[in-house]
Write a protein that holds these residues in place. Structure first.
Motif, PDB file in Angstrom:
ATOM      1  N   THR A 290       0.775  -1.086   0.024  1.00  0.00           N
ATOM      2  CA  THR A 290      -0.033   0.195  -0.109  1.00  0.00           C
ATOM      3  C   THR A 290       0.976   1.285   0.070  1.00  0.00           C
ATOM      4  O   THR A 290       2.121   1.153   0.261  1.00  0.00           O
ATOM      5  CB  THR A 290      -1.000   0.081   1.174  1.00  0.00           C
ATOM      6  OG1 THR A 290      -0.211   0.328   2.190  1.00  0.00           O
ATOM      7  CG2 THR A 290      -1.581  -1.454   1.435  1.00  0.00           C
ATOM      8  N   ARG A 291       0.296   2.288   0.025  1.00  0.00           N
ATOM      9  CA  ARG A 291       0.947   3.571   0.054  1.00  0.00           C
ATOM     10  C   ARG A 291       1.685   4.005   1.112  1.00  0.00           C
ATOM     11  O   ARG A 291       2.884   4.708   1.230  1.00  0.00           O
ATOM     12  CB  ARG A 291       0.186   4.825  -0.495  1.00  0.00           C
ATOM     13  CG  ARG A 291      -0.955   4.934   0.709  1.00  0.00           C
ATOM     14  CD  ARG A 291      -2.006   5.891   0.137  1.00  0.00           C
ATOM     15  NE  ARG A 291      -1.581   7.447   0.158  1.00  0.00           N
ATOM     16  CZ  ARG A 291      -2.054   8.349  -0.413  1.00  0.00           C
ATOM     17  NH1 ARG A 291      -3.277   8.190  -0.680  1.00  0.00           N
ATOM     18  NH2 ARG A 291      -1.521   9.744  -0.352  1.00  0.00           N
TER      19      ARG A 291
ATOM     20  N   GLY B 163      -3.322   3.165  -4.922  1.00  0.00           N
ATOM     21  CA  GLY B 163      -3.019   4.273  -3.793  1.00  0.00           C
ATOM     22  C   GLY B 163      -1.516   4.534  -4.156  1.00  0.00           C
ATOM     23  O   GLY B 163      -1.122   5.696  -3.927  1.00  0.00           O
TER      24      GLY B 163
ATOM     25  N   HIS C 121      -1.207   6.755  -7.346  1.00  0.00           N
ATOM     26  CA  HIS C 121      -2.016   7.799  -7.652  1.00  0.00           C
ATOM     27  C   HIS C 121      -0.979   9.165  -7.664  1.00  0.00           C
ATOM     28  O   HIS C 121      -0.054   9.299  -6.901  1.00  0.00           O
ATOM     29  CB  HIS C 121      -2.888   8.083  -6.151  1.00  0.00           C
ATOM     30  CG  HIS C 121      -3.421   9.306  -6.126  1.00  0.00           C
ATOM     31  ND1 HIS C 121      -4.666   9.505  -6.756  1.00  0.00           N
ATOM     32  CD2 HIS C 121      -3.298  10.583  -5.440  1.00  0.00           C
ATOM     33  CE1 HIS C 121      -5.266  10.941  -6.910  1.00  0.00           C
ATOM     34  NE2 HIS C 121      -4.220  11.573  -5.977  1.00  0.00           N
TER      35      HIS C 121
ATOM     36  N   GLY D   3       0.449   9.749  -4.601  1.00  0.00           N
ATOM     37  CA  GLY D   3       0.114   8.796  -3.211  1.00  0.00           C
ATOM     38  C   GLY D   3       1.438   8.495  -2.477  1.00  0.00           C
ATOM     39  O   GLY D   3       1.600   8.385  -1.319  1.00  0.00           O
TER      40      GLY D   3
END
Length: 486
Positions: free
Chosen positions: A80-81, A130, A133, A140
């Motif tokens: 994830t980010r 994410g 982004h 992100g």
């Protein structure tokens, strides 16, 4: 993501991250179920505890590094980010997961080439969306590379692009200290399925024949020069063990959301506007590319600098780009900082020795690893004593990695991270691989120098690992069965 926290702080307040697999950051239930099935998470410890299908060198030396009795934890680290660092390694990063020697960690890894085809490699995957982004307001993941944040060198964006890989982690390993050796067993490696329902059950990867490739100034056909992206398709369910080309296109100038033009592939994660490219289908129609998932970059944190470009490999591992670094392989790394700070990234579906055009099939993967700390005091008299480079082991082979500079950060001084790109050569990498293999044979097999040199010439295969990563690599492959007579 905080760039400048240190791992001392992370351990004191680390309980919230210790079970990172519980924080999905929007990953859908159906996607999580797929990942659970593909990595065998429901019975992951049972499967992983069965171990690799061979006795590792460490095991043969009696180096367990953990208590055999009792359950070991299995951590899940999604991409994830908040769990990745983009383009660099750092001894100052906080640990995302804290593990003990003997634990298993399942790590999601994401290719930095995913924006070559948004629909196939990003769309519908919340974790990847994410990370990638990027709009006029921000990104992100803000930092991309080990450069300054203000784009004062090249004007290409935060981080400047000196380092390109999306690394998941780091994993802080309790008890790991400088002088120890970290054993990383690659228990599994699976393609990450497309999150786009239109491509259910499929995985995609990108191969970029780019300006940093060995071929770039030696082209026959016009236009010259040119950069070409080829998109490949895999079966995410592993019903098919080969990849096929879907289409290719030539890179055209892309304008990023901050208004910066990119005439070449000069900055990681630039969104490719498919309205500006011409797709050519029917490429490599009769070619079936063997799928051999592996991780181009597995690394512990280096000690020399606070931030280190992710591209050139070195003693700490990093972007080694050896396609053998997949399921069933074991890696050994010299620990350079407390906690080791293990990161994984640059996932590949397939690659040939040399990685000639600049990239492999860059394809997101999920891997399961068992991590084991071997204390320096226990290494005396073993084959791992004094290990100063990334050593690979498979069921049949030992693989020694040589580089143009064994430790470029130390050897090239203050400007090492820029100078390395001007100084690499195959000659130097071969010399380093020869010296390391000679040392390995003399210290682990008890050969004298004359015996080692003769055996290297008749029984060791030296190959070009990669010629595109700044610090070029040559590997030597030594068959274990050569010593069956012992």
């Amino acid at each position: 993501m905080t760039d400048n926290n240190n791992h001392g702080n992370c351990c004191a307040g680390h309980g919230g991250h210790d079970d990172a697999h519980q924080h999905d950051d929007g990953v859908s239930r159906s996607r999580r179920n797929f990942l659970v099935q593909s990595t065998g998470a429901a019975g992951a410890l049972t499967a992983a505890a069965a171990g690799l299908p061979y006795v590792t060198t460490a095991q043969a030396e009696g180096l367990n590094g953990f208590t055999e009795v009792g359950a070991r934890k299995h951590h899940y680290l999604p991409a994830t980010r908040d769990t990745v660092h983009w383009g660099y390694f750092s001894k100052n990063l906080p640990g995302i997961v804290e593990a003990e020697s003997g634990d298993f960690v399942t790590i999601e890894t994401v290719t930095h080439h995913a924006y070559d085809d948004f629909d196939r490699m990003i769309k519908g995957d919340p974790g990847v969306e994410g990370i990638f982004h990027w709009d006029g307001e921000g990104k992100g993941v803000d930092r991309r590379g080990a450069g300054p944040m203000d784009a004062s060198l090249f004007g290409r964006g935060a981080g400047e692009g000196l380092g390109v890989h999306i690394l998941t982690g780091p994993v802080y390993i309790k008890g790991a200290e400088p002088g120890d050796v970290l054993e990383v067993r690659i228990v599994d490696a699976k393609p990450r399925p497309s999150g786009n329902p239109e491509y259910a059950g499929k995985t995609f990867g990108s191969n970029a024949a780019a300006w940093w490739g060995f071929h770039y100034d030696d082209l026959l056909e016009e236009p010259k020069p040119r950069e070409v992206i080829t998109i490949y398709e895999l079966d995410a369910r592993a019903h098919r063990n080969w990849a096929k080309a879907v289409y290719n296109y030539r890179w055209t100038t892309q304008t990023d959301p901050f208004g910066v033009d990119h005439e070449t592939i000069d900055y990681p994660g630039v969104p490719v506007d498919h309205d500006t490219i011409e797709k050519r289908h029917g490429v490599l129609e009769n070619a079936r590319i063997p799928v051999r998932p592996h991780f181009g970059a597995i690394a512990v944190a280096p000690r020399e600098e606070d931030m280190v470009d992710s591209i050139p490999p070195s003693y700490f591992g990093g972007n080694v780009d050896n396609w053998r670094m997949g399921k069933g392989a074991t890696m050994y790394y010299p620990v350079a900082v407390d906690g080791a700070l293990l990161s994984v990234g640059d996932p590949h579906a397939s690659q040939g020795d040399s990685e000639l055009c600049g990239t492999a099939i860059e394809c997101s993967l999920t891997g399961t690893f068992q991590i084991i700390v071997h204390k320096e005091a226990d290494l005396q008299g073993t084959r791992l004593e004094g290990l100063e480079y990334p050593l690979m082991e498979t069921q049949d082979d030992w693989v020694i990695h040589g580089f143009s500079y064994a430790n470029y950060l130390e050897e090239l001084g203050r400007d090492a991270q820029s100078v390395i790109y001007e100084k690499s050569s195959i000659d130097r990498a071969m010399r380093d691989a020869y010296r390391k293999m000679r040392h390995f044979l003399m210290t682990t097999q008890g050969l004298n120098e004359d015996e080692a040199i003769s055996l290297m010439s008749i029984g060791v295969d030296f190959g070009i690992t990669q010629i595109v990563d700044g610090n070029w690599g040559v590997h030597g492959i030594l068959k274990k069965n050569i010593f069956a007579g012992a």
